[in-house]
Enzyme design. Structure first.
Site, PDB file in Angstrom:
ATOM      1  N   HIS A 251       0.982  -1.182   0.021  1.00  0.00           N
ATOM      2  CA  HIS A 251      -0.124   0.051  -0.031  1.00  0.00           C
ATOM      3  C   HIS A 251       0.930   1.312   0.100  1.00  0.00           C
ATOM      4  O   HIS A 251       0.938   2.070  -0.922  1.00  0.00           O
ATOM      5  CB  HIS A 251      -0.940   0.017   1.156  1.00  0.00           C
ATOM      6  CG  HIS A 251      -1.643  -1.327   1.506  1.00  0.00           C
ATOM      7  ND1 HIS A 251      -2.784  -1.375   0.695  1.00  0.00           N
ATOM      8  CD2 HIS A 251      -1.560  -2.294   2.287  1.00  0.00           C
ATOM      9  CE1 HIS A 251      -3.486  -2.519   0.877  1.00  0.00           C
ATOM     10  NE2 HIS A 251      -2.408  -3.001   2.058  1.00  0.00           N
TER      11      HIS A 251
HETATM   12  O1  RIB Z   1      -4.891  -0.341   4.747  1.00  0.00           O
HETATM   13  C1  RIB Z   1      -3.184  -0.297   4.746  1.00  0.00           C
HETATM   14  C2  RIB Z   1      -2.719   0.814   5.588  1.00  0.00           C
HETATM   15  O2  RIB Z   1      -2.792   0.483   6.888  1.00  0.00           O
HETATM   16  C3  RIB Z   1      -1.242   0.747   5.237  1.00  0.00           C
HETATM   17  O3  RIB Z   1      -0.766   1.967   5.690  1.00  0.00           O
HETATM   18  C4  RIB Z   1      -0.622   0.052   6.401  1.00  0.00           C
HETATM   19  O4  RIB Z   1       0.497   0.187   6.926  1.00  0.00           O
HETATM   20  C5  RIB Z   1      -1.690   0.188   7.438  1.00  0.00           C
HETATM   21  O5  RIB Z   1      -1.316   1.291   8.346  1.00  0.00           O
END
Ligand code: RIB
Ligand code: CA
Length: 324
Positions: A251
């Site tokens: 992500h």
């Molecule tokens: O949903 C994904 C996010 O949530 C990313 O930033 C991961 O590191 C968690 O913080």
């Protein structure tokens, strides 16, 4: 893919707010390895995936591991603005960096000055000079918006990893973790009026690391790449039917890849609101795709990515890192 004027070629001065966090770590390393395009003015840590004491330690440790011990790292909010705290230990491990051998950082214990550091950096900058990149709950950024509204013109763009629309949520069916963990903070940031680019699950689920990516990273670089390569494998608690047992979305690095190569992404300007109540919908990002609300767009929503090219970019950059 992206025809609109993205970040472009000028060198970006950024502050990276994060909750490392396995994918945060990849984002930090990619930013540190891209010093020709990105000036990392500092890192601010926020409670999120794991408690603040660990996210701060991990941010400091990662800068030292990647050969950049002098990057300012400040701890920020240790809890959300209103709701009760939640974590994502299942997806990151108790250390927050499952799969990586973490050492206690040698650097100084910073005071909890994240908001002050961001404000001081903005105050010393020209208008539209600083990009705020946020890849954890938005508590620190919301406090800056609330306590220093006069400094907002100094912000060139806010690039967020958070939210979900067509992809559905990853914490509840309606909500993505970063927004769910502090929906009131997200609502403040989404309504702050500065240019906002949102990398939600709609796009990050198109950037799926596989074992071959971890193997390439381990074999293709120096000690930082070798030690960070396990982060491209899914954590034990993340394996499931959605992406298959060996693949996991990375992500947070999407935000850095966006700054480096915006042409790898497609975006749409849309009105987005954050639900802060609702038994089943708290933390959802409600995108008005068809303009039925009549609201003006407040976000550039990232809809597509060339996932393989993003992974190639991340691997190539992190492979450059050396730990002298
Ligand atoms: O949903 C994904 C996010 O949530 C990313 O930033 C991961 O590191 C968690 O913080
Ligand atoms: Ca994160």
């Amino acid at each position: 893919m992206n025809t609109s004027t993205g970040p472009g070629a000028t060198r970006r001065r950024i502050i990276l707010d994060c909750d490392p966090g396995r994918d945060d770590a990849i984002a930090i390393a990619t930013a540190l390895a891209s010093s020709a395009e990105i000036e990392l003015a500092g890192i601010t840590a926020v409670a999120g995936n794991v408690p603040l004491e660990i996210t701060w330690r991990n941010a400091r440790f990662l800068c030292e591991l990647c050969g950049y011990p002098d990057i300012p790292v400040h701890a920020g909010a240790d809890r959300p603005l209103v709701r009760e705290p939640v974590t994502a230990v299942r997806h990151h491990g108790e250390s927050g960096l499952e799969g990586v051998e973490v050492e206690m950082p040698a650097g100084p214990i910073e005071t909890r000055r994240a908001v002050g550091f961001i404000a001081d950096t903005l105050r010393a900058s020209r208008d539209q000079e600083v990009t705020l990149v946020a890849v954890g709950p938005l508590t620190n950024l919301a406090l800056v918006v609330r306590e220093h509204p006069d400094l907002m013109p100094k912000v060139r763009e806010i690039v967020v990893m958070g939210g979900a629309s067509r992809a559905g949520g990853n914490v509840t069916p309606a909500a993505e973790f970063n927004v769910y963990a502090d929906p009131h903070a997200a609502a403040i940031v989404f309504d702050c009026g500065r240019p906002l680019t949102v990398h939600g699950l709609d796009v990050t689920h198109q950037v799926l690391a596989a074992p071959r990516h971890a193997e390439r990273l381990a074999a293709g670089g120096g000690e930082p790449a070798r030690r960070l390569a396990p982060l491209l494998h899914p954590a034990a608690g993340s394996r499931g039917p959605r992406f298959g047992p060996e693949r996991s979305p990375i992500h947070d690095p999407c935000t850095i890849a966006w700054l480096l190569r915006p042409e790898l992404f497609a975006t749409e300007s849309v009105p987005v609101t954050v639900e802060t109540e609702g038994v089943h919908t708290m933390g959802s990002t409600v995108v008005d795709w068809w303009g039925v609300t009549g609201r003006e767009p407040n976000a550039r929503w990232v809809t597509e990515a060339d996932g393989e090219a993003v992974l190639d970019l991340v691997i190539e950059r992190i492979a450059r890192l050396r730990n002298p």
